[in-house]
Design a protein around this motif. Sequence first.
Motif, PDB file in Angstrom:
ATOM      1  N   VAL A 121      -4.301   4.778   2.580  1.00  0.00           N
ATOM      2  CA  VAL A 121      -3.412   4.193   1.576  1.00  0.00           C
ATOM      3  C   VAL A 121      -2.341   3.364   2.270  1.00  0.00           C
ATOM      4  CG1 VAL A 121      -1.765   4.699  -0.262  1.00  0.00           C
ATOM      5  CG2 VAL A 121      -3.800   6.136   0.018  1.00  0.00           C
ATOM      6  N   ALA A 122      -2.094   2.157   1.786  1.00  0.00           N
ATOM      7  CA  ALA A 122      -1.002   1.339   2.316  1.00  0.00           C
ATOM      8  C   ALA A 122       0.327   1.940   1.878  1.00  0.00           C
ATOM      9  CB  ALA A 122      -1.125  -0.096   1.809  1.00  0.00           C
ATOM     10  N   THR A 123       1.181   2.286   2.838  1.00  0.00           N
ATOM     11  CA  THR A 123       2.493   2.848   2.530  1.00  0.00           C
ATOM     12  C   THR A 123       3.415   1.735   2.050  1.00  0.00           C
ATOM     13  OG1 THR A 123       2.202   4.558   4.209  1.00  0.00           O
ATOM     14  CG2 THR A 123       4.447   4.116   3.471  1.00  0.00           C
ATOM     15  N   GLU A 124       4.115   1.959   0.944  1.00  0.00           N
ATOM     16  CA  GLU A 124       4.936   0.916   0.332  1.00  0.00           C
ATOM     17  C   GLU A 124       6.423   1.160   0.546  1.00  0.00           C
ATOM     18  OE1 GLU A 124       3.830   0.727  -3.770  1.00  0.00           O
ATOM     19  OE2 GLU A 124       1.906  -0.243  -3.359  1.00  0.00           O
ATOM     20  N   ASN A 125       7.185   0.061   0.533  1.00  0.00           N
ATOM     21  CA  ASN A 125       8.633   0.164   0.561  1.00  0.00           C
ATOM     22  C   ASN A 125       9.149   0.246  -0.868  1.00  0.00           C
ATOM     23  OD1 ASN A 125       8.762  -2.470  -0.549  1.00  0.00           O
ATOM     24  ND2 ASN A 125       8.801  -3.399   1.473  1.00  0.00           N
ATOM     25  N   GLN A 126      10.462   0.161  -1.044  1.00  0.00           N
ATOM     26  CA  GLN A 126      11.028   0.392  -2.376  1.00  0.00           C
ATOM     27  C   GLN A 126      10.769  -0.755  -3.349  1.00  0.00           C
ATOM     28  OE1 GLN A 126      15.085   0.812  -0.910  1.00  0.00           O
ATOM     29  NE2 GLN A 126      15.697  -0.999  -2.053  1.00  0.00           N
ATOM     30  N   THR A 127      10.262  -1.884  -2.865  1.00  0.00           N
ATOM     31  CA  THR A 127       9.927  -2.996  -3.765  1.00  0.00           C
ATOM     32  C   THR A 127       8.434  -3.110  -3.995  1.00  0.00           C
ATOM     33  OG1 THR A 127       9.816  -4.623  -1.970  1.00  0.00           O
ATOM     34  CG2 THR A 127      11.967  -4.277  -3.022  1.00  0.00           C
ATOM     35  N   GLY A 128       7.648  -2.132  -3.472  1.00  0.00           N
ATOM     36  CA  GLY A 128       6.214  -2.135  -3.710  1.00  0.00           C
ATOM     37  C   GLY A 128       5.402  -2.931  -2.715  1.00  0.00           C
ATOM     38  N   GLU A 129       6.042  -3.454  -1.648  1.00  0.00           N
ATOM     39  CA  GLU A 129       5.323  -4.153  -0.596  1.00  0.00           C
ATOM     40  C   GLU A 129       4.930  -3.167   0.493  1.00  0.00           C
ATOM     41  OE1 GLU A 129       7.387  -8.469  -0.335  1.00  0.00           O
ATOM     42  OE2 GLU A 129       8.681  -6.774   0.160  1.00  0.00           O
ATOM     43  N   GLN A 130       3.908  -3.507   1.275  1.00  0.00           N
ATOM     44  CA  GLN A 130       3.532  -2.620   2.359  1.00  0.00           C
ATOM     45  C   GLN A 130       4.635  -2.592   3.409  1.00  0.00           C
ATOM     46  OE1 GLN A 130      -0.254  -3.293   4.243  1.00  0.00           O
ATOM     47  NE2 GLN A 130      -0.237  -1.268   5.180  1.00  0.00           N
ATOM     48  N   TYR A 131       4.987  -1.380   3.824  1.00  0.00           N
ATOM     49  CA  TYR A 131       6.035  -1.217   4.826  1.00  0.00           C
ATOM     50  C   TYR A 131       5.474  -1.641   6.183  1.00  0.00           C
ATOM     51  CZ  TYR A 131      10.245   0.768   6.894  1.00  0.00           C
ATOM     52  OH  TYR A 131      11.439   0.931   7.548  1.00  0.00           O
ATOM     53  N   SER A 132       6.243  -2.437   6.916  1.00  0.00           N
ATOM     54  CA  SER A 132       5.805  -2.884   8.233  1.00  0.00           C
ATOM     55  C   SER A 132       6.986  -2.973   9.176  1.00  0.00           C
ATOM     56  CB  SER A 132       5.083  -4.231   8.153  1.00  0.00           C
ATOM     57  OG  SER A 132       5.934  -5.224   7.633  1.00  0.00           O
ATOM     58  N   PHE A 133       6.688  -3.012  10.476  1.00  0.00           N
ATOM     59  CA  PHE A 133       7.695  -3.027  11.525  1.00  0.00           C
ATOM     60  C   PHE A 133       7.639  -4.344  12.292  1.00  0.00           C
ATOM     61  CE2 PHE A 133       6.610   1.317  10.650  1.00  0.00           C
ATOM     62  CZ  PHE A 133       7.803   2.023  10.744  1.00  0.00           C
ATOM     63  N   ASP A 134       8.793  -4.964  12.503  1.00  0.00           N
ATOM     64  CA  ASP A 134       8.858  -6.134  13.364  1.00  0.00           C
ATOM     65  C   ASP A 134       8.541  -5.736  14.798  1.00  0.00           C
ATOM     66  OD1 ASP A 134       9.529  -8.019  11.494  1.00  0.00           O
ATOM     67  OD2 ASP A 134      11.676  -7.947  11.879  1.00  0.00           O
ATOM     68  N   LEU A 135       7.899  -6.638  15.522  1.00  0.00           N
ATOM     69  CA  LEU A 135       7.571  -6.394  16.929  1.00  0.00           C
ATOM     70  C   LEU A 135       8.198  -7.458  17.822  1.00  0.00           C
ATOM     71  CD1 LEU A 135       3.811  -5.326  16.601  1.00  0.00           C
ATOM     72  CD2 LEU A 135       5.867  -3.876  16.671  1.00  0.00           C
ATOM     73  N   GLY A 136       9.464  -7.762  17.535  1.00  0.00           N
ATOM     74  CA  GLY A 136      10.193  -8.695  18.367  1.00  0.00           C
ATOM     75  C   GLY A 136      10.184 -10.122  17.878  1.00  0.00           C
ATOM     76  N   PHE A 137       9.529 -10.398  16.752  1.00  0.00           N
ATOM     77  CA  PHE A 137       9.444 -11.764  16.244  1.00  0.00           C
ATOM     78  C   PHE A 137      10.311 -11.964  15.001  1.00  0.00           C
ATOM     79  CE2 PHE A 137       5.666 -11.151  18.758  1.00  0.00           C
ATOM     80  CZ  PHE A 137       5.550 -12.355  19.439  1.00  0.00           C
ATOM     81  N   GLY A 138      10.990 -10.920  14.550  1.00  0.00           N
ATOM     82  CA  GLY A 138      11.894 -11.012  13.411  1.00  0.00           C
ATOM     83  C   GLY A 138      13.239 -10.435  13.801  1.00  0.00           C
ATOM     84  N   GLN A 139      14.109 -10.262  12.819  1.00  0.00           N
ATOM     85  CA  GLN A 139      15.473  -9.826  13.114  1.00  0.00           C
ATOM     86  C   GLN A 139      15.656  -8.313  13.081  1.00  0.00           C
ATOM     87  OE1 GLN A 139      18.329 -10.687   9.922  1.00  0.00           O
ATOM     88  NE2 GLN A 139      16.607 -11.277   8.603  1.00  0.00           N
ATOM     89  N   PHE A 140      14.628  -7.566  12.693  1.00  0.00           N
ATOM     90  CA  PHE A 140      14.849  -6.148  12.432  1.00  0.00           C
ATOM     91  C   PHE A 140      14.420  -5.196  13.531  1.00  0.00           C
ATOM     92  CE2 PHE A 140      14.494  -8.075   8.173  1.00  0.00           C
ATOM     93  CZ  PHE A 140      15.778  -7.806   7.740  1.00  0.00           C
ATOM     94  N   GLY A 141      13.496  -5.553  14.396  1.00  0.00           N
ATOM     95  CA  GLY A 141      13.063  -4.581  15.390  1.00  0.00           C
ATOM     96  C   GLY A 141      12.147  -5.155  16.440  1.00  0.00           C
ATOM     97  N   THR A 142      11.803  -4.295  17.396  1.00  0.00           N
ATOM     98  CA  THR A 142      10.928  -4.700  18.501  1.00  0.00           C
ATOM     99  C   THR A 142       9.753  -3.758  18.694  1.00  0.00           C
ATOM    100  OG1 THR A 142      12.357  -3.471  20.039  1.00  0.00           O
ATOM    101  CG2 THR A 142      12.792  -5.844  19.775  1.00  0.00           C
ATOM    102  N   GLY A 143       9.744  -2.602  18.037  1.00  0.00           N
ATOM    103  CA  GLY A 143       8.645  -1.663  18.230  1.00  0.00           C
ATOM    104  C   GLY A 143       8.709  -0.489  17.280  1.00  0.00           C
TER     105      GLY A 143
END
Length: 257
Positions: free
Chosen positions: A155-177
């Motif tokens: 099952v795709a895990t969703e965030n509070q807006t119903g989108e699939q939760y994902s992690f930045d890997l250094g290419f966005g402003q939120f995280g690296t791993g």
Amino acid sequence: MHSSGRRRLAALTLAPALLGLAACGNESALEPVRNVTAGPAGLNPSAGPSATTEPASGGEDGCADDGGQVPSGAGAAEVGDLDGDGAPDELWMVQDGGQKRLGVRTASGKVMSTAYESTEPASAVANRLGDGTAIILLNTGRSAALYSVLDCQIVATENQTGEQYSFDLGFGQFGTGVACPLSPADDTLYLAGYKATDSGRDGYENIVRTRIDLSEGGSRADNGTVAELGEYSSSSASAKIAHAVSCGDSGTVEEPA
């Protein structure tokens, strides 16, 4: 983290001992997350700790064998117990008829899968967390998408807006791993996003870790609390974890060419 951008970034498989190091930062420096490390842009932190997650599996006997088969040519790796029977399971990836699939074959024989898209070869890890949630992290290069194994399905895990939760890997402003460090309270795994930034000292980084609260059997993820772990050498085990996709002692499966 966000859901856009899917290019190749090699995943790093880390030993459990290294993962333990990532949990040894300044645990006293805790405060509500403010989109520092994980979660799609613009989301607020969770209002509080999530409800205890019920085991997302088939129970003590695991998921029943349904006669399914892993497609020929699939890449595979041994991962943690994803269906609750206490035995390690197998994570696999394949390109089948022009479609990319991510799947699990449990020790009991159940085969399940889901289709995914990526413009470059992907990789994945999976494990069971201390709250009973079984998770899969699909590394597609710029981000890592979060899935759970719930009721013997992926099952795709969703965030509070119903989108699939994902992690930045250094290419966005939120995280690296993203990784699964050990909780100092009970020595079990939990899910966390990491953000490493230049500390201003040559060869060193400041690392922030965000705990991810899972609920609804792992089908929902919210930002939890953030810990400022401090300054680490860029070549340290903690820095390597903060720039990788890993989860405890899970093996890493690579998408076949």
